[in-house]
Design a protein around this motif. Structure first.
Motif, PDB file in Angstrom:
ATOM      1  N   LYS A 165       1.937   5.492  16.239  1.00 32.39           N
ATOM      2  CA  LYS A 165       1.460   6.472  15.257  1.00 32.39           C
ATOM      3  C   LYS A 165      -0.064   6.598  15.357  1.00 32.39           C
ATOM      4  O   LYS A 165      -0.602   7.702  15.347  1.00 32.39           O
ATOM      5  N   GLU A 166      -0.750   5.451  15.488  1.00 27.66           N
ATOM      6  CA  GLU A 166      -2.215   5.477  15.605  1.00 27.66           C
ATOM      7  C   GLU A 166      -2.649   6.253  16.846  1.00 27.66           C
ATOM      8  O   GLU A 166      -3.616   7.016  16.814  1.00 27.66           O
ATOM      9  N   TYR A 212       4.100  12.537  14.564  1.00 28.32           N
ATOM     10  CA  TYR A 212       3.449  11.312  14.069  1.00 28.32           C
ATOM     11  C   TYR A 212       4.161  10.762  12.843  1.00 28.32           C
ATOM     12  O   TYR A 212       4.207   9.552  12.629  1.00 28.32           O
ATOM     13  N   ASN A 213       4.755  11.674  12.020  1.00 35.18           N
ATOM     14  CA  ASN A 213       5.512  11.207  10.865  1.00 35.18           C
ATOM     15  C   ASN A 213       6.766  10.455  11.282  1.00 35.18           C
ATOM     16  O   ASN A 213       7.047   9.364  10.786  1.00 35.18           O
ATOM     17  N   ALA A 233       3.561   1.462  14.239  1.00 31.15           N
ATOM     18  CA  ALA A 233       2.187   1.655  13.759  1.00 31.15           C
ATOM     19  C   ALA A 233       1.235   1.931  14.922  1.00 31.15           C
ATOM     20  O   ALA A 233       0.327   2.755  14.823  1.00 31.15           O
ATOM     21  N   ARG A 234       1.459   1.247  16.042  1.00 35.41           N
ATOM     22  CA  ARG A 234       0.594   1.433  17.219  1.00 35.41           C
ATOM     23  C   ARG A 234       0.746   2.848  17.774  1.00 35.41           C
ATOM     24  O   ARG A 234      -0.247   3.546  18.032  1.00 35.41           O
ATOM     25  N   VAL A 251       0.879  -1.168   0.000  1.00 42.49           N
ATOM     26  CA  VAL A 251       0.000   0.000   0.000  1.00 42.49           C
ATOM     27  C   VAL A 251       0.914   1.214   0.000  1.00 42.49           C
ATOM     28  O   VAL A 251       1.421   1.625   1.038  1.00 42.49           O
ATOM     29  N   ASN A 299       5.263  -2.961  14.083  1.00 38.96           N
ATOM     30  CA  ASN A 299       3.980  -2.933  14.792  1.00 38.96           C
ATOM     31  C   ASN A 299       3.946  -1.890  15.901  1.00 38.96           C
ATOM     32  O   ASN A 299       2.935  -1.233  16.105  1.00 38.96           O
ATOM     33  N   GLN A 329      -5.043   9.524  16.690  1.00 39.27           N
ATOM     34  CA  GLN A 329      -6.284   9.649  17.456  1.00 39.27           C
ATOM     35  C   GLN A 329      -6.246  10.876  18.357  1.00 39.27           C
ATOM     36  O   GLN A 329      -7.268  11.546  18.559  1.00 39.27           O
TER      37      GLN A 329
END
Lengths: 196, 501
Positions: free
Chosen positions: B272-273, B246-247, B269-270, B156, B266, B277
């Protein structure tokens, strides 16, 4: 009210900032309520509803799992990040039986992001042709839905359905992972109806 | 921003640049514009260079419409190569003696002689296809193979095309092709109201949108001579650092994804999420869109929100630092990162590359310090540097800058002044230009805005960090192996949308 919805549709709830929409006080109240609903929809309760419905719908329509292929046709990188976020430990869409595949030849569904630039037109056509039928197409994000600020220019065609048929439109700038999942569910349930 | 203009005849362009070359100036951007309406014999080229803090030098020359040719600077200043090619594709001004005369923006089968950025071209004109093909350099010899990849990739990811010339696993040469996502944003902006132009600037790239909006706003505010309230300056810096955070935290994970190291990717990604939020709870948008306004900001935050941002960013920053240390304690990860994709400092300087990638090669550039904007001059921060120029150095940069961002957010929130969040812009003078420079997560982001009549945009040219850095990516690849390329690419983490516009 209709005007508000139209504007929200155009800019997506996420971008919608009352100050940019030039709302009247009544409209602003409606807006605040809608925004609150939107935030509530992002909650875990809504996610657990998806958890209930998605695997069932996928099983019914595809037997086991749903393989999706992402195609960027000139997006502003927002939808890509949200699609990537769907694989993070919070959303973890693989538990619903959804997986991203490397080749369109393995895909049941194309997730297309972006308003289709002239430089990617051919790549989209080839990708669509390489996807075996029956196939579903979900346009992810306002630009893919053909309703964004950029629209038609010498370099941009302005919407995925100018090139290939689209089954489900997911507006938003970008739509959140949960909204994209809801779009996928809508497309899958649509197939069920088609097959009956 | 003080701009010293040096006007020269087009025939004297090379000599004029040579007189500047000794002053240690750094090339920023080149803008070509069609200024027939202003009574000029058609095209104006402006080469911008950075001098000292807040000082720029502009080398300006006029290219006549009847004979749109000028001597190219790309041989003596490789950094200008793409700008000159782009001006030829979109404006039809030809750089004579350019070392690479191929198309840049338009891919195969676009007709010659159609120049969208000329004023007599309407934005939505449909351009028919013709027969033409793009040529790639081939490496010939026994056992040499060509591997084409993209524009649709396995993951992606945004679209780009890579042509590898390989022998076994070793890459001999790499040719990259971007501009697949060229949407014609600069043309679209012509005659658009400056307020609406800000919305367009945010749509260049979602994950750098705060930086784009700020660069654009600063350029417009410069033209207007507007003063920005103190609280707005601080809130702008807060949003900019939240964007960087966040970047960078995402990149720490993403570089691990480049070697299939699930632990790092992982956790990245966690975290960053969690930050995305937080962005949504505070501003209503996961990527902070709609926070910047002309003359200030569009969103205010109350003390409770500021405290929550402070608490969470401290916690997530600390956590990201721990993850980065865990990754660096893993022998296999370090083995894959070290000495991979080495970018020489010399190449960084020749191509005027920017951001964490330049700093990882020991080139000390940071717009927050070199061209102070908002209120960065009132805060204490360091500009971390590495010397290796490899993937490891670029990974370390993300970890070090995450620490700096967390410290900056802490200072911003503790020093947050009270007061208004937006000033008035008022009417803008016609045919004046401004330059807005900010430091995006990927590096220095330069926007040139020129106003026309009735507060509309006349010419808008975006030089994102990705545009400055894409040309150097293929240069640190030869000699590495094919499986290392995704890792090298992720260590730069350049947006295609930012570059292509």
């Amino acid at each position: 009210m209709l005007a508000v919805i139209k504007r929200l549709w155009k800019y997506g709830l996420g971008t919608a900032n009352p100050q940019h929409l030039a709302l009247s006080p009544e409209e602003a109240a409606v807006f605040a309520e809608t925004a609150q609903k939107h935030m509530a929809a992002q909650s875990s309760a809504a996610l657990s509803e998806l958890r209930e419905r998605l695997p069932k719908a996928i099983k019914k329509a595809f037997g086991r799992s749903l393989h999706v292929r992402h195609v960027d046709t000139g997006s502003c990188n927002g939808a890509e990040w949200e699609l990537a976020a769907m694989l993070n430990p919070v959303y973890d869409v693989q538990r619903f039986g959804i997986d991203f595949v490397a080749s369109p030849r393995h895909a049941d569904m194309l997730l297309v992001t972006g308003g289709v630039t002239r430089n990617l037109e051919e790549a989209l056509r080839k990708t669509y042709a390489a996807t075996p039928s029956p196939k579903l197409v979900v346009a992810v994000g306002s630009s893919a839905c053909g309703d964004d600020l950029i629209g038609e220019t010498y370099a941009n065609l302005g919407g995925v359905d100018r090139i290939i048929p689209v089954d489900v439109y997911v507006p938003g700038d970008p739509p959140s992972p949960r909204e994209i999942l809801h779009g996928i569910l809508t497309a899958v349930e649509k197939t069920e109806k088609l097959r009956k | 921003m003080e701009i010293e203009t040096l006007r020269t005849e087009r025939t004297e362009l090379t000599a004029a640049y040579a007189s500047l070359a000794g002053q240690g100036l750094r090339f920023l951007t080149m803008v070509a514009s069609d200024e027939k309406e202003c009574g000029v014999d058609r095209f104006v080229l402006r080469y911008f260079f950075a001098k000292d803090a807040g000082k720029l030098v502009c080398l300006e020359t006029i290219v006549p419409g009847a004979d749109p040719h000028y001597p190219s600077l790309a041989e003596v200043l490789p950094a200008t190569s793409w700008y000159e090619r782009e001006a030829r594709d979109l404006m039809g001004v030809v750089p004579d003696g350019h070392p690479d005369p191929r198309n840049l923006i338009f891919h195969d089968r676009f007709p010659e002689g159609i120049y969208p950025l000329r004023k007599d071209f309407t934005s939505h004109t449909f351009i028919p296809r013709t027969e033409s093909a793009f040529t790639y350099p081939l490496v010939k010899g026994e056992g040499v193979f060509e591997v084409p990849v993209g524009p649709i990739h396995a993951g992606v990811i945004e679209p780009g095309h890579f042509r590898f010339q390989v022998m076994g696993d070793t890459i001999l040469h790499l040719e990259t092709r971007v501009f697949f996502t060229h949407r014609g944003i600069e043309k679209k902006s012509e005659n658009m109201d400056v307020e609406k132009g800000l919305r367009l600037a945010e749509r260049i790239c979602t994950v750098c949108n705060v930086s784009h909006a700020m660069s654009y706003a600063q350029a417009v505010e410069q033209i207007a001579g507007a003063q920005i309230p103190a609280r707005a300056q601080y809130l702008r810096m807060l949003f900019a650092e939240m964007e960087r955070l966040y970047n960078h935290v995402g990149d720490i994970g993403n570089i691990c994804a480049g070697i299939g190291f699930a632990y790092g990717s992982n956790h990245g990604a966690r975290l960053k999420e969690m930050l995305l939020q937080l962005n949504e709870r505070m501003t209503g948008h996961r990527y902070l869109r709609g926070t910047i306004a002309l003359g200030g900001v569009a969103r205010d935050l109350d003390d409770g929100q500021l405290q929550e941002i402070l608490r969470l960013t401290q916690e997530i920053g600390k956590n990201a630092g721990e993850v980065a240390n865990d990754v660096l304690a893993n022998g296999i990860a370090v083995d894959r990162y070290a000495n991979t994709g080495v970018l020489a400092a010399d190449i960084v300087r020749k191509f005027a590359a920017v951001g964490p990638a330049a700093r990882a090669s020991g080139v000390d550039v940071d717009a927050r310090r070199d061209h102070p904007y908002a209120a960065y001059s009132q805060l204490a921060f360091e500009v971390p540097l590495q010397s290796g120029g490899d993937v490891l150095a670029r990974f370390n940069m993300r970890a070090l800058e995450t620490g700096q961002s967390v410290s900056l957010i802490n200072q911003i929130i503790n020093k947050m002044p009270d007061g208004e969040i937006a000033g008035k812009i008022g009417d803008l003078p016609a045919y004046r230009y401004g330059i807005g420079i900010t430091e995006s997560p990927r590096g220095e982001n330069v926007h040139f805005v020129m106003t026309g009549e009735r507060n509309a945009i006349f010419r808008y040219r975006v030089r994102s960090a990705a545009y400055a850095n894409w040309p150097v990516v293929p240069l640190c690849v030869p000699g590495t192996i094919v499986p290392d390329f995704p890792l090298i690419n992720k260590s730069f983490e350049l947006c295609y949308a930012c570059c292509d516009r």
